[in-house]
Design an enzyme around this catalytic site. Structure first.
Site, PDB file in Angstrom:
ATOM      1  N   GLU A  12       3.326  61.361   6.778  1.00 31.71           N
ATOM      2  CA  GLU A  12       1.773  60.560   6.384  1.00 31.71           C
ATOM      3  C   GLU A  12       0.680  61.456   6.171  1.00 31.71           C
ATOM      4  O   GLU A  12      -0.247  61.274   5.325  1.00 31.71           O
ATOM      5  CB  GLU A  12       1.533  59.625   7.505  1.00 31.71           C
ATOM      6  CG  GLU A  12       2.490  58.266   7.296  1.00 31.71           C
ATOM      7  CD  GLU A  12       3.697  58.549   8.272  1.00 31.71           C
ATOM      8  OE1 GLU A  12       3.823  59.810   9.016  1.00 31.71           O
ATOM      9  OE2 GLU A  12       4.560  57.734   8.194  1.00 31.71           O
ATOM     10  N   HIS A  54       3.152  48.728  15.999  1.00 33.80           N
ATOM     11  CA  HIS A  54       3.424  48.107  14.781  1.00 33.80           C
ATOM     12  C   HIS A  54       2.501  46.546  14.436  1.00 33.80           C
ATOM     13  O   HIS A  54       2.916  45.739  13.663  1.00 33.80           O
ATOM     14  CB  HIS A  54       4.755  47.800  14.596  1.00 33.80           C
ATOM     15  CG  HIS A  54       5.647  48.934  14.344  1.00 33.80           C
ATOM     16  ND1 HIS A  54       5.997  49.926  15.402  1.00 33.80           N
ATOM     17  CD2 HIS A  54       6.579  49.226  13.296  1.00 33.80           C
ATOM     18  CE1 HIS A  54       6.646  50.605  14.689  1.00 33.80           C
ATOM     19  NE2 HIS A  54       7.076  50.422  13.526  1.00 33.80           N
TER      20      HIS A  54
HETATM   21  C1  LIG Z   1       4.983  57.823  11.814  1.00 36.14           C
HETATM   22  C2  LIG Z   1       5.963  56.559  11.253  1.00 36.14           C
HETATM   23  N1  LIG Z   1       6.345  56.379   9.996  1.00 36.14           N
HETATM   24  C3  LIG Z   1       7.103  55.472   9.383  1.00 36.14           C
HETATM   25  C4  LIG Z   1       7.603  54.839  10.191  1.00 36.14           C
HETATM   26  C5  LIG Z   1       8.597  53.821  10.033  1.00 36.14           C
HETATM   27  N2  LIG Z   1       9.926  53.962  10.093  1.00 36.14           N
HETATM   28  C6  LIG Z   1      10.608  53.584  11.231  1.00 36.14           C
HETATM   29  S1  LIG Z   1      12.102  54.297  11.193  1.00 36.14           S
HETATM   30  C7  LIG Z   1      12.045  55.021   9.846  1.00 36.14           C
HETATM   31  C8  LIG Z   1      13.245  55.877   9.656  1.00 36.14           C
HETATM   32  C9  LIG Z   1      13.434  57.053  10.565  1.00 36.14           C
HETATM   33  O1  LIG Z   1      14.497  57.771  10.178  1.00 36.14           O
HETATM   34  P1  LIG Z   1      15.195  58.916  11.053  1.00 36.14           P
HETATM   35  O2  LIG Z   1      14.334  59.531  11.775  1.00 36.14           O
HETATM   36  O3  LIG Z   1      16.306  59.363  10.384  1.00 36.14           O
HETATM   37  O4  LIG Z   1      15.942  57.758  12.279  1.00 36.14           O
HETATM   38  P2  LIG Z   1      17.146  56.558  12.044  1.00 36.14           P
HETATM   39  O5  LIG Z   1      16.436  55.463  11.708  1.00 36.14           O
HETATM   40  O6  LIG Z   1      18.026  57.151  10.820  1.00 36.14           O
HETATM   41  O7  LIG Z   1      17.740  56.649  13.339  1.00 36.14           O
HETATM   42  C10 LIG Z   1      10.801  54.949   9.353  1.00 36.14           C
HETATM   43  C11 LIG Z   1      10.308  55.312   8.040  1.00 36.14           C
HETATM   44  C12 LIG Z   1       7.264  54.891  11.574  1.00 36.14           C
HETATM   45  N3  LIG Z   1       7.873  53.865  12.394  1.00 36.14           N
HETATM   46  N4  LIG Z   1       6.670  55.661  12.042  1.00 36.14           N
END
Ligand SMILES: Cc1ncc(C[n+]2csc(CCOP(=O)(O)OP(=O)(O)O)c2C)c(N)n1
Ligand SMILES: [Mg+2]
Lengths: 322, 333
Positions: free
Chosen positions: B69, B138
């Site tokens: 972000e 959230h």
């Molecule tokens: C700072 C932030 N940006 C966006 C999100 C929304 N979000 C939650 S999980 C996720 C994907 C995360 O991917 P990864 O780190 O690969 O973990 P996975 O879900 O695959 O276990 C996103 C974009 C968030 N929770 N926090």
């Protein structure tokens, strides 16, 4: 007594299998409880990724710390969070590990070295590095483990964390659960570098492993954790895993290729370990009995959580400041 | 069956679809407008607001951004300085914390600090609000932070027509705009004009006319106010509702005019009551509207605690009809 004849690797595998199966069965129950509305909000399951926390925590003590992710039920259970308090938290009850205030994305149990789950992607990584600093200051040989997904690699704090951990020789094992997806986007569309090269830049050990085989993973993790403890040099362990469910429960996964979804069965560390145990001569009946015990434990925990009181608002309001 | 209340010139549209239409229309109208955000292109956005825009405008203008972000919003600042009009999406308002430097120190200051050498025409869209048991990280409503920063504009629509009109105006505006969308509104349907136009930023809307008391609010709590006002009408309590639409700047004249009519004022919002939008409005009205007041100004907002996860706790967290009714009773009974 047939158990006496078992080799050390088989006994080890049986222990790891038990940890993984327990995570699997708990998350299957969470899935059902979410579907019927007993668990509110949204939850992210780690089904298919259980081998990582099972193998890592096998080499940790309660004094070692972990920062876990939004996909952290397995990471929490493997670290030893109390199942009653875990399930009560998922249902938002007063007896929940966080008194019903946090829920799935914010579970923490400091008594077993959990720094807390995070709803902020990459949020836990620098906190774990700070915990590693505390371990270094304590001088007791404890280490910190930040778990993170492949998606978290793009966040700036991850890169800042690698730098400071290396600069200050902090006892920290960075564990990436790379499931190929960050929400609905492929890792390749989000990260142009490689963890291997990053590790080299910061003069850290780096290892990659397919986490399908929990025993192999445990061996590697054991070696790396020992080295981190001994040298106080940070290291990165990247584990290739497969996310069997959607990003969140209820995710229709339209973005995911059909053939990938069809191949999930072959990418299951729990059934992989099961097959190896059978091949090693463990009777099916024993594994069935193990499963039954786990299910009985979960049944009892779910029942107590469902019967538990809801938290009181005034008490929560009084808990904002220490 | 046709709803007789809806004239031929209007249809109903979901709030999220109205935003989608505004983005599409703005991109067709000005090819400097482009979008960046997490999962907004291929997946169409976590709440579906950017659905199908990739198909029409392609990857050059509809960009999936990695989970990063801080750089995303700073890139938007740089692209805006370069003559483009980026519209970025932060998936949950809670994650704006990661982009605070970009917004507060860069976007908000550049025009002033560099002696008006160039504007920063960027829009940051982001959903706020609780009620979904999504927990402390959230669910937050952080708009007051941004309204506190000179150089930023903050808007928060309550219905589909305003969502469209305000988003078009935000994209046309030469300043950085924080565009706040309540997540519980995305699927809500409301009337939508056949030929929607931009809505001037800084102008409130009278959502309901009344003579006994004014409720000033914005976003999703407009609907809470409407629901309570309807119930209280049965008791011959006639409530006026001002939907602010813009929070920075906010329509002081509209609020003062309403206060001059009803002489009683409640400011209602989902965000934390302490140090919030309501505090600013109450303080201003206590100053310029002092002679019009027949009673103290009451704020109804969230208690001073993080948004809790559990169903039981979040239900009491509010603001809810009970709390609003208590405030109304205090003013009128
Ligand atoms: C700072 C932030 N940006 C966006 C999100 C929304 N979000 C939650 S999980 C996720 C994907 C995360 O991917 P990864 O780190 O690969 O973990 P996975 O879900 O695959 O276990 C996103 C974009 C968030 N929770 N926090
Ligand atoms: Mg991932």
């Amino acid at each position: 007594m047939p158990t006496l004849k078992r080799s050390a690797p088989t006994r080890l595998l049986l222990g790891l299998y038990r940890t993984m199966l327990r995570i699997r069965r708990v998350e299957e129950r969470l899935s059902a409880l979410f579907a019927d509305g007993t668990i509110p909000g949204f939850i992210h399951l780690s089904i298919g990724q259980e081998s990582v926390p099972a193998a890592i925590t096998h080499h940790l003590t309660n004094s070692d710390t972990v920062a876990i992710t939004h996909r952290g039920h397995g990471q929490a259970l493997a670290k030893g969070i109390n199942l009653d308090a875990f399930l009560a938290e998922m249902m938002g009850r007063a007896s929940g590990i966080c008194q019903g205030r946090g829920g799935s994305m914010h579970i923490a149990d400091s008594s077993v070295g959990m720094l807390g789950a995070n709803g902020i992607v990459a949020g836990g990584i620098p906190i774990a590095v700070g915990s590693a600093l505390a371990h270094q200051l304590d001088g007791q040989g404890n280490i910190a483990v930040p778990y993170f997904g492949d998606g978290a690699i793009a966040e700036g704090v991850f890169h800042e964390s690698l730098n400071i951990a290396s600069l200050w020789n902090l006892p920290c094992l960075f564990v990436c659960e790379n499931n190929g997806w960050g929400e609905f986007s492929k890792t390749d569309d989000q990260f142009s570098g490689s963890l291997k090269k990053l590790a080299a830049t910061y003069d850290m050990d780096y290892q990659f492993i397919d986490a399908l085989d929990v025993a192999k993973l445990s061996n590697l993790a054991g070696r790396m954790i020992k080295a981190v403890r001994k040298t106080s040099r940070p290291a990165i362990l990247e584990c290739k895993v497969t996310r069997h469910h959607g990003h969140y429960e209820g995710d229709p996964q339209k973005y995911r290729p059909e053939e990938e979804l069809n191949q999930l069965g072959g990418q299951d560390p729990v059934s992989h370990a099961y097959d190896k145990l059978i091949t090693a001569g463990i009777p099916v009946s024993e594994l069935t009995e193990l499963d039954r015990q786990i299910q009985a434990e979960i049944d009892a925990s779910v029942a107590q959580a469902m019967a538990a009181d809801h938290p009181q608002f005034d008490q929560a309001a009084a808990g904002v400041y220490a | 069956m046709n709803n007789p209340q809806i004239s031929e010139e209007t249809e109903t549209l979901r709030f999220g679809q109205a935003l989608n239409r505004a983005l599409g229309d703005a991109m067709r109208a000005d090819d400097r407008v482009f979008l960046m955000g997490e999962d907004i292109a291929l997946a169409g956005g976590p709440f579906g607001v950017t659905r199908k825009l990739l198909d029409e405008f392609g990857q050059r203008r509809v960009r999936d951004y990695p989970i990063a972000e801080a750089s995303m919003v700073n890139l938007a600042v740089g692209a805006a300085l370069g003559g483009y009009k980026p519209v970025v999406e932060i998936m949950f308002m809670d994650f704006c914390t990661l982009a605070m430097d970009a917004l507060v120190n860069q976007a908000a200051k550049a025009h002033f600090m560099f002696g008006e050498q160039g504007p920063v025409p960027l829009v940051l869209r982001t959903p706020h609000g609780g009620g979904l048991n999504a927990g402390p990280q959230h669910s937050q409503c952080l708009e007051a932070w941004f309204a506190h920063i000179p150089g930023l504009i903050v808007v928060c629509p309550s219905n589909a027509a305003d969502a469209y009109g305000l988003l078009r105006a935000a994209i046309d505006n030469p300043n950085p705009v924080v565009f706040v969308e309540n997540k519980r509104l995305y699927s809500a349907k409301s009337e939508f004009p056949a030929n929607p136009q931009p809505i001037e930023i800084g102008k409130a809307r009278t959502a309901r006319s009344g003579s006994d008391l004014t409720i000033v609010t914005y976003g999703n709590t407009v609907h809470l106010a409407e629901q309570v006002a309807k119930q209280r009408a049965d008791q011959n309590i006639d409530i006026e509702i001002i939907d602010l639409r813009s929070l920075q700047p906010w329509d002081e004249t509209a609020v003062l005019t309403s206060l001059s009519k009803t002489h009683r004022l409640i400011v209602l919002h989902e965000a934390t009551e302490a140090f919030g939008i309501g505090a600013e409005i109450a303080a201003r009205m206590a100053d310029i509207g002092f002679d019009e007041l027949d009673a103290p100004i009451i704020r109804v907002g969230a208690p001073f605690m993080p948004v809790p996860y559990s169903v039981a706790l979040e239900a009491e967290f509010g603001p809810n009809a009970e709390q609003l009714n208590t405030a109304i009773d205090r003013l009128l009974l």
